[in-house]
Design an enzyme around this catalytic site. Structure first.
Site, short mmCIF file in Angstrom:
data_model
loop_
_atom_site.label_atom_id
_atom_site.label_comp_id
_atom_site.label_asym_id
_atom_site.label_seq_id
_atom_site.Cartn_x
_atom_site.Cartn_y
_atom_site.Cartn_z
N GLN B 144 0.85 -1.20 0.00
CA GLN B 144 0.00 0.00 0.00
C GLN B 144 0.88 1.25 0.00
O GLN B 144 1.95 1.27 0.59
CB GLN B 144 -0.99 0.02 1.18
CG GLN B 144 -0.35 -0.03 2.55
CD GLN B 144 -1.37 0.15 3.68
OE1 GLN B 144 -2.51 0.54 3.46
NE2 GLN B 144 -0.94 -0.11 4.90
N HIS B 200 -3.79 9.10 5.58
CA HIS B 200 -2.95 8.63 4.47
C HIS B 200 -2.52 9.81 3.60
O HIS B 200 -1.38 9.85 3.11
CB HIS B 200 -3.70 7.61 3.61
CG HIS B 200 -3.93 6.31 4.28
ND1 HIS B 200 -4.23 5.16 3.60
CD2 HIS B 200 -3.90 5.95 5.59
CE1 HIS B 200 -4.38 4.14 4.46
NE2 HIS B 200 -4.19 4.62 5.67
N TYR B 256 -5.95 6.62 15.82
CA TYR B 256 -5.43 7.13 14.56
C TYR B 256 -4.80 8.50 14.72
O TYR B 256 -3.90 8.87 13.97
CB TYR B 256 -6.51 7.09 13.47
CG TYR B 256 -6.59 5.70 12.89
CD1 TYR B 256 -5.72 5.30 11.89
CD2 TYR B 256 -7.47 4.76 13.41
CE1 TYR B 256 -5.73 4.01 11.39
CE2 TYR B 256 -7.50 3.46 12.92
CZ TYR B 256 -6.63 3.09 11.90
OH TYR B 256 -6.63 1.81 11.43
N HIS B 414 -12.79 3.86 9.60
CA HIS B 414 -12.51 3.12 10.83
C HIS B 414 -13.55 3.39 11.92
O HIS B 414 -13.36 3.00 13.06
CB HIS B 414 -11.11 3.46 11.34
CG HIS B 414 -10.03 2.98 10.41
ND1 HIS B 414 -9.83 1.65 10.15
CD2 HIS B 414 -9.11 3.66 9.68
CE1 HIS B 414 -8.82 1.52 9.30
NE2 HIS B 414 -8.38 2.71 8.98
N HIS B 416 -16.92 3.31 14.21
CA HIS B 416 -17.82 2.28 14.76
C HIS B 416 -19.21 2.87 14.94
O HIS B 416 -19.37 4.08 15.13
CB HIS B 416 -17.28 1.77 16.10
CG HIS B 416 -16.07 0.89 15.96
ND1 HIS B 416 -15.63 0.07 16.97
CD2 HIS B 416 -15.22 0.69 14.92
CE1 HIS B 416 -14.56 -0.60 16.56
NE2 HIS B 416 -14.27 -0.22 15.33
N ASP B 434 -14.22 -1.29 25.80
CA ASP B 434 -14.48 -1.35 24.37
C ASP B 434 -13.68 -2.54 23.86
O ASP B 434 -12.57 -2.81 24.32
CB ASP B 434 -13.99 -0.06 23.71
CG ASP B 434 -14.32 -0.01 22.24
OD1 ASP B 434 -15.16 0.81 21.85
OD2 ASP B 434 -13.72 -0.78 21.46
#
Lengths: 741, 741
Positions: B144, B200, B256, B414, B416, B434
């Site tokens: 990637q 990214h 993140y 990402h 939830h 969690d």
């Protein structure tokens, strides 16, 4: 030895009683645990030595909190309940306060002990036997006599400590209202316990004997030493003779050893202080010293005692009985510096001369060694001929790898049906595990903190252990009497260090017509990340059986070579009895090939590689079926199931790689060992090959006949012939030029 | 602001490019991350300051091991595989070596970087796009593009560090063979990523922009700052504008954030060092500073970042991006001493002037504070109007109790489906938990270390969180686009400390016609052992629904008031979809009364007491159904199930007592709170009573209408009238005369 002989001579001549009375006539107090001279020395050095300073600071701080609150002496209550805990707390506090009064001279401590004793003196005479004893001999303060004895052992030390400070009237009142009736209750109503060869018996004789010394009742001391009828078939000496193997291994295992050492050393100190001529510390070739070593040397590198038989997973050498025994052995024997490593892990000392000796030596040592025990074997049974327990070890301090195997006696009422059971400690944790007891100790809402029903139905059963199970039944069909009549047998033990260490033992007849021999090797090869375990578990039988070979692990399954798949939408118990009813079957696969299974535990991967056999079943299970009250922990297991008559389970457990989730690093998640191959096995020998990545091979040869380190062996399997000398040989291991450790 | 305006003006007038070229014309190396002057200062103080000394010693030791082995540059490999990891390790080692060369002057480091770069220069031009990209934009070295960008960010720093030491020929060869084609690949083939408002994208622009500075390509820097077409709709500034709320909260959540901060601060440092006139650190009211605070202030007391959205359970503030950001913020802003507490937990510094500044201040501080964050709320969404995340805290350092609630945006790919989810951190652990992501990160045998299928089917679903689930479906029926279009809404937040703190938020329309409001209070009462959590979760709907209220805990069930019984011989999944297919139903009970459930986690007991409602079902579950590959952890949960239209779940979580298995101590295993009673709830308000042992009562009144701290409220439920001022009120709490903490 000479001194003991003389004493026995004196006894036979009827002199002993007279001499004894002379000793008791000396009005010295305190004496039973600490003397005025020791107290003065502790006072003088209170700030000087690290371990003493730390201990005193903690105990004083605890007592400050206690002194700030009113004394509370509730009526007796149920096991694990508030009142029960309060009475336990009370003896702990009196014990501390008594010693602190001696050490500091601060009368607040003496008043605390007196006031509490007067409170007990007001209540105790009114009490009858505890109403909720449930199949146990009751105390009056507690539901079981045991707690009453522990109370008395601690309290008599406190009483002795403030004896001189008390008025004669108070002394008379307390002795008449508490100590005399309590000692009488233990000796008479509690005669069964008092005369038992069991740790409960040791608490009973220690309580009565120490009280006899302090309040001047030599007859009690005689009974404590030689049993109610003074014949010596019970009492302290008989306990010293029968509860330990000649190596000092305590027959109930380390968890109960740490508890048994406590009254053994309390009473031994009392005897030595009142009657040094008995030479109690020399008795039975210094059995008390051996008992301490055989306890601390079973400990894992983090100090936790291995959970053999009924045991918690966390009991460790910081337990007060072990601290007492460590300090006393250091002071009464040769001051072994290795014990300073134990004291380091304990971080505390007892508050008498023995503790002072340790604290002083600890600070004066140029270097305190890390607690690093060598490989060691302890024989089991009072005569040392009933099997034993073996520990193979490599590495230093907390980084040690430890493999232990249990092949001794059943171990009384707390024994498990687990002969040839093994555990692996690696990377700071119990990797191949024992479940421990099924008990939430002292947690009142969990069955009063007592043993849970699942302790019998699961934790004691063979399938709860890492040893082969025959026909889904337990050893001796879980019959304790039958198990007590047998024992494992040692075959050989080689713990001399080096790249390969090994031990081998047998368990014959635990199922009718079935004999077993397990050989465990700890192998260090320069091509592997860490030491690996090789296991050759050989079963022979007169007819066909089903053999289940389980491993209990923790952590997450990572990979297997079978494509095993968990059941998606239904779980059923693995069996119906002998513990199998408590295991959910999560997955099952069949194979005729080598089995490989990798899991992740902590920062390390582990792969189990099992030699192939036709029609092998591999089952993943999880504890928790048949457990309506959620008493069991939901832990995983894997088992390899085969049918056969004579069979050799040959396998390797390989720790490898590194995982750090927080740093997101994973190294070498796949094993180096690729296969294990059984070349052959017979009554003479077993030969196995371990094959690694790139084709390297170890050849492992184990003698199954009589052990003899010098015998030469030659066996032929198929067209291959193998020769070696001694009990075993391993070829093909690459030794690191400079050792990794 | 003014400076930025001027810069933008200059840009519009076309001046900026000229000035930029002047800057770049200066032949200074190194510059992008460290200067020669900083390197000299680090050298001078290498042994002086603790954190610097520790860091340097570690990095040097690591590099000694590296230098002892041959350089290895394998062909590209699969994600998580050996080659992949090797290339990652290579950039880490080049980065360290480059900096060490600057700091120590030892040419071995420079040679290492050069030799490795020459190796890459030999291979890279031959490489095509990575063949195993799987739905991602590929790199050439990696599957990637992301990894390629991270490689370049680190490697360009190393190159800059040895730039002057390299021959001109080597420089030309390396730039032509590696840096230019790689940057070109990222900007062109990788344009989608390069222009993405996403972490990214930040790695991509940082890689290209930093390379542009170092090798003198101002056009690349322009594109990195303003996007491929230089219009400013993408690129670094747009990312700074859109990825953070005005409070600095990163929209993907802390896990993140710790990764996004890394390129943000790498690139910001480069910009500041080459073009200080841009005032990057002042941009958007100092958004970079806020971003650092909004990350570290989400951390639990042990430094672990709360696992919100896809996240590991262990990622913490020691992550390199957080260390970099902490040091840079300390050095570039006002040197906040609170950040020294963060540096203390980190135990390391970055190897440039910022790290030196922290190391110096750390040693010179008279006292380094423990990391103790206050209660704090962060708004979410680029405009700060899309809900947020709230943290109620009490206590100091590692002993803090923390309650957090999530009521912000979905958080991209990402995210939830977990609006109004909460967690409780107490006694050093995540007590109400969690699950985190379903992923064994970088563990190659586990799906290449990537996200597992169960991340979608379980971990993201609403039932995997501690928030109410309607009709066994997830919020937005797990449709990400729909979820992205909505957000939670804050109601009020009161984190001023004192015995009662509270926060309240709404999630409306996450199921059609269903609105929710959750109010969490953290209450300290002198009669209780520890702070307790009170939860008022109100659901209103236009029709009848099933409401499931789950709690995810760890540890062992100890007691309940329902006599709940586990199924002995069969387990079935709790449902069929939205994560329910992954939960084994272990037990179920019905009650019309108050529900009480006690479990043991670590050394503390926890009791959940839930107000009564007719026909309540209580279900105990365990994760692991529908999981053929054993990808999920077998963790327990409890849920309370009810049917209704408008309903208020009112409950208390009470930590109590103490358990120490090794010491065999259990205190207060039973709760103090006896009942929770719903007095009434309406659009205006909710009123609840909490009743404790002996009859003490708290009355809790929460305003459900518009928030207004000054509004006076009066409500009547049944025959009782309640009045209060502001958003909430609690009566009956006893405040300790001297605070426990």
């Amino acid at each position: 030895m000479m001194r003991r002989t003389l004493l026995l001579l004196g006894l036979m001549l009827g002199l002993q009683g007279t001499a004894f009375l002379e000793v008791l006539a000396q009005p010295r107090h305190p004496r039973v645990f600490i003397s005025a001279e020791e107290a003065a020395a502790l006072r003088e050095n209170a700030e000087r030595y690290t371990l003493l300073r730390t201990t005193l600071a903690r105990v004083r701080a605890e007592m400050e909190e206690v002194l700030a609150k009113p004394i509370e002496i509730p009526p007796p209550g149920e096991a694990g309940g508030y009142e029960h805990e309060r009475h336990k707390q009370n003896y702990r506090e009196m014990f501390k306060a008594g010693l602190l009064y001696q050490i500091t001279g601060d009368e607040r401590y003496a008043r605390f002990v007196r006031d509490m004793l007067m409170g007990y003196a007001a209540m105790y005479p009114e009490l009858g036997p505890h109403p909720r004893s449930e199949r146990q001999i009751p105390g009056k303060l507690f539901h079981q006599l045991l707690n009453e004895c522990v109370w008395l052992v601690h309290t008599i030390v406190a009483y002795d400590a403030i004896y001189n400070w008390l008025s004669e009237a108070d002394r008379a009142h307390i002795e008449a209202s508490v100590f005399r009736p309590m000692a009488s209750w233990i000796m008479n109503e509690g005669a069964y316990e008092f005369n038992r060869i069991h740790n409960h018996g040791t608490w009973a004789v220690a309580a009565v004997g120490m009280t006899g010394y302090v309040i001047g009742e030599p007859d009690w001391v005689e009974k404590a030493l030689y049993g109610s009828n003074k014949e010596g078939k019970s009492g302290f000496y008989a306990q010293l003779d029968q509860l330990f193997s000649p190596d000092g291994y305590y027959m109930e295992g380390p968890y109960y050893a740490r508890y048994a050492l406590w009254p053994f050393f309390f009473f031994a100190e009392a005897i030595e202080r009142y009657e040094p001529e008995r030479g109690i510390y020399a008795y039975r070739d210094s059995i008390l010293k051996k008992a301490l070593y055989a306890t601390v040397q079973t400990a894992f590198p983090d100090g936790v005692l291995p959970p053999l038989n009924d045991a918690s997973l966390t009991m460790d050498i910081r337990a007060p009985g072990v601290v007492l025994a460590t300090d006393v052995v250091f002071a009464r024997y040769e001051g072994d510096p290795a014990l300073l490593g134990v004291a380091h892990e304990q971080g505390q000392v007892v508050l008498n001369g023995a503790g002072l000796a340790v604290a002083k030596a600890y600070d004066e040592a140029s270097e305190v060694p890390r607690m690093t025990w060598p490989s060691v074997e302890f024989t089991d049974g009072a005569d040392g001929r009933r099997g034993g327990i073996g520990f193979l070890r490599t590495g230093v301090g907390r980084d040690q790898t430890v493999v232990l195997m249990k092949y001794g006696v059943h171990g009384l009422g707390h024994g498990h049906f687990d002969k040839l059971h093994f555990m692996l400690y690696d990377n700071g944790r119990q990797v191949i595990r024992d479940y421990g007891f099924a008990r939430f100790i002292n947690v009142e809402p969990k069955y009063g903190g007592r043993y849970l029903p699942e302790n019998e139905s699961y934790a004691k059963q063979t399938i709860a252990h890492n040893t082969v199970v025959v026909d889904e039944t337990s050893q001796n069909r879980a019959d304790r009497d039958e198990a007590e009549a047998m024992s494992g047998q040692r075959h050989f033990f080689d713990g001399r260090g080096g790249p390969v260490q090994a031990m081998s033992a047998r368990a014959n007849g635990y199922w009718p017509g079935v004999n077993m021999q397990r050989t465990l090797l700890l192998v260090e090869d320069a091509r592997l990340d860490y030491p690996v375990v090789v296991d050759l578990f050989r079963v022979t039988a007169d007819t066909m059986h089903q053999y289940d070979y389980p491993l209990h692990f923790l952590g997450q399954p990572i990979w297997d070579n079978l494509g095993i798949r968990g059941y998606p939408d239904q779980l059923r118990p693995l069996g119906t009895d002998f513990g199998y009813q408590h295991i959910w079957e999560e997955a099952r696969a069949r194979t005729d090939s080598v089995v490989q299974f990798t899991w992740l535990d902590g920062s390390r991967y582990y792969t189990w590689t099992v030699a192939a056999a036709p029609a092998t079943e591999v089952i993943l299970g999880r504890i928790g079926a048949g457990d309506p009250r959620f008493n069991l922990r939901r832990e995983p297991m894997i088992l390899v199931r085969r049918r056969g008559r004579d069979h050799l389970f040959a396998s390797v457990i390989e720790p490898h790689g590194y995982f750090n989730e927080a740093r997101e690093i994973s190294l070498r998640a796949r094993p180096q060992v690729q296969a294990v191959r059984v070349i052959g096995h017979s009554e003479a020998a077993s030969v196995v090959e371990v094959v690694g990545k790139g084709g390297w091979t170890w050849t492992i040869m184990v003698t199954n006949g009589p052990a003899d380190p010098d015998a030469r062996h030659t066996v032929t399997f198929g067209n291959r012939t193998f020769s070696w000398t001694g009990n075993y040989a391993v070829e093909g291991v690459v030794v690191a030029s400079d050792s990794r450790r």
